[in-house]
Write a protein that holds these residues in place. Structure first.
Motif, short mmCIF file in Angstrom:
data_model
loop_
_atom_site.label_atom_id
_atom_site.label_comp_id
_atom_site.label_asym_id
_atom_site.label_seq_id
_atom_site.Cartn_x
_atom_site.Cartn_y
_atom_site.Cartn_z
N SER A 1 42.50 29.79 43.83
CA SER A 1 41.76 30.51 44.86
C SER A 1 40.42 29.83 45.09
O SER A 1 40.02 28.92 44.36
CB SER A 1 41.55 31.97 44.45
OG SER A 1 40.91 32.04 43.19
N ASN A 2 39.70 30.30 46.10
CA ASN A 2 38.41 29.72 46.44
C ASN A 2 37.34 30.22 45.46
O ASN A 2 37.11 31.43 45.35
CB ASN A 2 38.03 30.10 47.87
CG ASN A 2 36.72 29.47 48.30
OD1 ASN A 2 36.36 28.39 47.85
ND2 ASN A 2 35.98 30.15 49.15
N ASP B 1 35.91 34.42 42.13
CA ASP B 1 36.61 33.91 43.30
C ASP B 1 36.44 34.82 44.51
O ASP B 1 35.73 35.83 44.47
CB ASP B 1 38.09 33.67 42.99
CG ASP B 1 38.86 34.96 42.71
OD1 ASP B 1 38.32 36.05 42.99
OD2 ASP B 1 40.00 34.88 42.22
N TYR C 1 38.46 36.83 45.84
CA TYR C 1 39.13 38.13 45.74
C TYR C 1 38.40 39.10 44.82
O TYR C 1 38.89 40.18 44.55
CB TYR C 1 40.57 37.95 45.26
CG TYR C 1 41.38 37.04 46.15
CD1 TYR C 1 41.68 37.40 47.47
CD2 TYR C 1 41.84 35.81 45.69
CE1 TYR C 1 42.42 36.56 48.29
CE2 TYR C 1 42.58 34.97 46.52
CZ TYR C 1 42.85 35.35 47.81
OH TYR C 1 43.59 34.52 48.63
N HIS D 1 39.39 42.21 48.50
CA HIS D 1 39.04 40.84 48.87
C HIS D 1 37.54 40.65 49.03
O HIS D 1 37.10 39.82 49.82
CB HIS D 1 39.74 40.41 50.16
CG HIS D 1 41.23 40.27 50.03
ND1 HIS D 1 41.87 40.17 48.83
CD2 HIS D 1 42.20 40.23 50.99
CE1 HIS D 1 43.18 40.06 49.02
NE2 HIS D 1 43.40 40.10 50.33
#
Length: 723
Positions: free
Chosen positions: A128-129, A146, A148, A180
């Protein structure tokens, strides 16, 4: 590229005509043998974008937009790490005193660099980012947040050189966090006397702040509610608003967090910057929970604004360090980037902040704005984080690739609060090899023979000059970076110099470094003036350099035709010769340590394009842009002859000594004959691509017809292979 193709072709032809035996297959030249790599790098890359600092080893890391990391230590120690993927870095942090550097690229690859071997130890691609990152102090553990809202824990196993994704994580479910919702900050709470060591603060983009108990796996404190009672607002201290009490109710809309940092030594106060330019100080202490509940929300948050303007810049950077004179954990200096009115000058703001007991009243005792030399990129605090430090040194990175040091010092303890001020001094980091200020125009690397006397003489110069070459700040303070291990001990009496790097500059100055090892050490700086002489000598931009390894003499030519001769070794001779086309003036100079200018030749008013020592340094040949050639005597410092045999501007010149030739008719050829002659030849390359061969003893052409390129091209370089 041309050299690589040449070697590839030569290697292919050699393998075709001389196949190697199976047991000796690796003895031939291969394309990999000319796969050149950067071994040494000096200066700040123009694409520099992020900084990191190790306060224990005193090392600075500079990450770039193209996957490089520059390491800077003390005594001109610099290194370059190159990532296999040319991606920018969004996080960069040292594992303090462990010789490891953690970097996270924009494609979410977590990389660990081994500083000892200067290589990538391992990497881990995150699914994930990554939006938040922090290393737990005194450990190989790190928090990764991240997009999320999930916080994960990663461990670096140094023994096996691998990153381990541990099963422990902090989910966002159950925190009343919107789905999110990205994590924008994760800060382990500082450890001090009486505080716990297992708490971590998590900030979400929407403004929610949580203090999490790692061992109990539960929330300890929640901050960032929409409705808060603010007891104090602090306005712009430059306008005299220093925190007058204002009991009022404020409804804080949900707004994005853009920066945060601890604002106390014990982690009891958190400073948070927002997208609208506000800064809120949140109380995060858990020592007396009952008292906090009784006092209500008015004791939990204080608001600060740098400007009263309606539209303000987002607060992008927040850093805090303690006031060494105060006994309170929350008194100190706050560094801010942003928060001012939109359209105002781009500056870094430093506030001197003091608190009353608890969070009753905040006072901004002084404010100073640090002007930037370019668009802001990043800043790190390299000192002042401990109470014993009287000043804070700030490394400020601006674009493109400009690094400055600011020293910020608080006023003396004897001054009253009204008189307290922050004093600031700024200085550019002096580069190992200056290239822009001053502007470099020519440079050469000269290799010395394995001769004890020659290398020892230069080493002696290094020992004399070493103390003056150390970097100092404007106030005389030592350069704050001292880390790294130098590959040699230059103070050793048996130390020898085998290579020197010489650079000439637009202002006429010349700098010389010891290049025996990759860590360059400054030997001396030859200024753009000749001290002690009465002669009117105008020194222009340096156009050519030549060094004689036999006599340790340096010849410097400039764009106005002046040729200066320096003795780099110590000499009792103090006479200076100023030679023109019509006269030779001799003056007595005061004896000085280090290099001395012995002569200056101003005989042709044209840019010096080529310089070559001949006869083991007894003569110097000079080629000029106008096509004329001068041969100078280095013993008597006089002009032997001037030649006008070349009509085009000279590009390069080489000297071939003691070549055996014989005359056939009106031309010369190499060979063996009873009429053989031993001559010194000058091979001259002109800009139109012609190659002339000239007798170095009298300036006569060896052949009346020069060699020319088959096509009309501009010639820029020439090398003589062989004798």
């Amino acid at each position: 590229m041309l050299a690589k193709r040449l070697f590839q072709k030569a290697a292919a032809l050699h393998r075709h005509h001389h196949p190697p035996p199976p047991h000796n297959a690796g003895s031939c030249l291969t394309p990999e043998d000319v796969d050149f790599r950067i071994n040494v790098h000096h200066g700040i890359p123009s694409t520099a974008s992020i900084l990191a600092f190790d306060p224990i080893q005193n090392l600075l890391a500079v990450g770039t937009l193209d996957g490089r990391i520059k390491l800077i230590g003390g005594d001109n120690i610099e290194g370059l790490l190159i990532s296999p993927e040319q991606h920018a870095y969004k996080y960069l942090e040292f594992i303090h005193n462990e010789g490891s550097l953690i970097s996270i690229t924009i494609d979410n690859s977590i990389q660990v660099w081994n500083l000892k071997s200067r290589c990538l130890a391992c990497s881990l691609c995150w699914e994930s980012n990554i939006t938040a990152f922090s290393i737990i102090s005194s450990s190989n553990l790190m928090y990764v947040g991240d997009e999320y809202g999930v916080i994960s824990v990663v461990k670096y196993d140094a023994e096996n050189a691998e990153l381990l994704h541990l099963p422990y994580h902090i989910p966002s479910v159950g925190f009343s966090v919107p789905f999110h919702q990205p994590v924008v900050g994760v800060l382990p709470q500082p450890c001090s006397s009486g505080t716990r060591q297992d708490l971590v603060l998590i900030a979400y983009q929407s403004g929610l702040i949580i203090l999490w108990d790692v061992l109990e796996a539960q929330i300890v404190i929640v901050r960032g509610n929409k409705v808060l009672w603010l007891k104090n607002e602090v306005g712009n201290p430059s306008n005299g608003d220093l925190g007058l009490p204002r009991d009022a109710s404020h409804e804080l809309e949900e707004k994005e967090i853009t920066a945060l940092c601890w604002a106390s030594c014990d982690g009891s106060i958190l400073a948070v910057g927002y997208i609208d330019g506000d800064i809120l100080f949140w109380k995060t202490s858990t020592s007396v929970p009952g008292k906090c509940q009784q006092s209500g929300l008015s004791e939990q948050v204080v608001k600060l604004q740098l400007s009263s303007a309606e539209k303000r810049l987002p607060v992008i950077v927040l850093h805090w360090w303690a006031n060494y004179k105060s006994h309170r954990d929350s008194d100190g200096q706050l560094l801010i980037y942003g928060g001012d009115e939109i359209g105002s000058e781009e500056v870094l703001t430093v506030l001197s902040v003091e608190w009353s007991s608890g969070m009753g009243t905040i006072q901004c005792l002084s404010r100073v704005d640090l002007s930037l030399s370019g668009p802001f990129a990043d800043v790190v605090i390299t000192a002042g984080t401990l109470r014993s430090a009287k000043t804070a040194s700030l490394f400020v990175l601006t674009n493109p690739g400009h690094l400055q040091i600011f020293e910020v010092a608080d006023s003396s303890a004897s001054e009253s609060q009204q008189e307290k001020k922050l004093s600031v001094s700024a200085v550019d980091i002096p580069p190992v090899v200056p290239t822009i200020n001053p502007l470099i125009t020519v440079a050469n690397l000269f290799c010395l023979p394995m001769d004890e006397d020659t290398s020892k003489a230069l080493a002696e110069i290094f020992r004399i000059r070493k103390s003056s070459s150390r970097k100092k700040l404007s106030g005389g303070t030592s350069f704050p970076l001292t880390g790294g291990v130098c590959p040699h001990l230059s103070s050793d009496k048996d130390y020898r110099i085998w290579r020197v790097y010489v650079a000439g500059y637009h202002d006429g100055s010349v700098r010389i470094w010891d290049a025996t090892y990759p860590v360059l050490s400054s030997l001396c700086v030859l200024q753009n003036e000749i001290r002690g002489t009465n002669a009117a000598i105008s020194i222009a931009s340096v156009s050519k350099l030549e060094f004689c390894i036999h006599t340790l003499r340096l010849a410097v030519g400039d764009e106005c035709g002046l040729v200066r001769i320096y003795d780099l070794h110590s000499s009792k001779e103090t006479h200076f010769h100023f030679v023109t086309e019509t006269k030779n003036e001799v003056e007595q100079l005061a004896q000085d340590e280090g290099p001395i200018c012995r002569a200056a030749f101003n005989i042709i008013d044209s840019q010096v394009q080529a310089l070559k020592f001949t006869n083991s340094g007894a003569k110097l040949a000079a080629g000029y842009e106008c096509g004329r050639i001068a041969v100078l005597d280095m013993n008597s410092f006089s002009t032997l002859f001037l030649a006008d045999t070349v009509s085009c501007p000279i590009s390069m010149m080489s000297v071939i000594c003691d070549i055996v030739i014989h005359q056939v008719g009106s031309s010369y050829r190499s060979g063996s004959n009873a009429n053989d002659q031993t001559k010194n030849l000058m091979v001259i390359l002109t800009k139109d691509g012609a190659v002339y061969t000239i007798d170095a003893d009298n300036g006569h052409l060896i052949s009346s017809r020069p060699m020319r390129l088959s096509k009309d091209r501009t010639a820029v370089s020439m090398h003589v292979i062989g004798k």
